[in-house]
Write a protein that holds these residues in place. Sequence first.
Motif: not given
Length: 409
Positions: A135-136, A156-158, A258-259, A318-320
């Motif tokens: 995940i950017d 979200v960007d990726s 948290l994604v 994952e990112q939070r």
Amino acid sequence: MDRIIMIRNRHFLLVAIYSTLLMTSCIETFEATFEDFESAIVVEATITDKLEQQRVFLTRTFEFEDDGPSPETNASVRVEGGGNTFVFQESTPGLYISTQAFAAEPNTDYQLRIDTQNGRSYSSEQMTLPQATQIDDLRVERVTNDLGEEGVAILVDSFDPAGNSVNYRYQYEETFKIIAPFWTPNDLERTPAGIATEICQVSIIPDERSEETCFDTDFSNTIIQTSTKDLAEDRVSNFMVRFISRENYIISHRYSILVRQFVQSNEAFTFYETLNEFSGNESFFSETQPGFLEGNISSDTDTDEKVLGYFDVASVAEQRLFFNYSDLFPGEELPPYVDPCNLSAPPFRTPGNPPRCILAVQTDLGLVSYAGNNDSAGQNEGPYFVAPNVCGDCSEIGKVEVPEFWIEE
């Protein structure tokens, strides 16, 4: 007469409709999967490349008039791959957790095997791990959605420069702070008989039971996915994983999400895409009518048995993020609390003989919290203001323990 069969798991909602009498209409009919209702096993299993204890969910289909799905208990569950066998044990009814943490590895075939307590066996096709993509960026923005509702969007960007990822599915885990709006350091209790100076008397005491600040956590329960196959490059940009109305109390103070981003195979993406179409209410009235949705799991015992679900092996990133309501709505009124929190001042007792206790009974049952003194009590009012207990004690809807990951601003 139509019958409805529902299959509901943590992320699955599948509806199959069939008729005992076919009638001519402009809607095409389909051949029913179940001529008579028979419970089918429902499997949800996603093994990832994150080193953790992996999970498998097993339930049974249920008819519309039933209360809900029943867990498939006492099953033997294992995942085989790379010469290893990973055993799962039942943690709660229907939830099976691997006895050891493991991560799916590239270039390795994995297969799910299930043996149920009624002597039936099931196995999945062999699945391999897709390429991982990070995940950017994960961010929150104040937006107005297509329905004109104001709120916040989790975006979200990726980007995969190699162009190999293409299929993305998302899950989230959201945690939020709850502050009880009418918490006070005082509480109420029925005055002991040896001390009371009147019938049904209630007294103020130090509050040793309620909490002002708590935390609660919810999990996504819908299918959230996107594909870049029709785009010029394998780039996910401004994809909205979650929209939260500004009227939702969960963002009133501090909120965290948290994604998790899963890279899926084409087969897995198609399965979840079709499942999402089947579970939509519009499918009841469209030309695309739901029937049996075949996954990659089959019965080893009976080739004619229908098995619902999918065994997926997916790479995950994952990112939070955290934000406060004031970050996006500075100086603006907070969202309404989960309860209207209307204050009242119940009298100690009803008039007449014999009297009936009012506030004392509410206090005994833990229905109300002390909210202040009613110094100018009117007719049929008591000396104390009270609020519904959830308004003075956040532990009614949350937990006192601060999550390990929690960070204040």
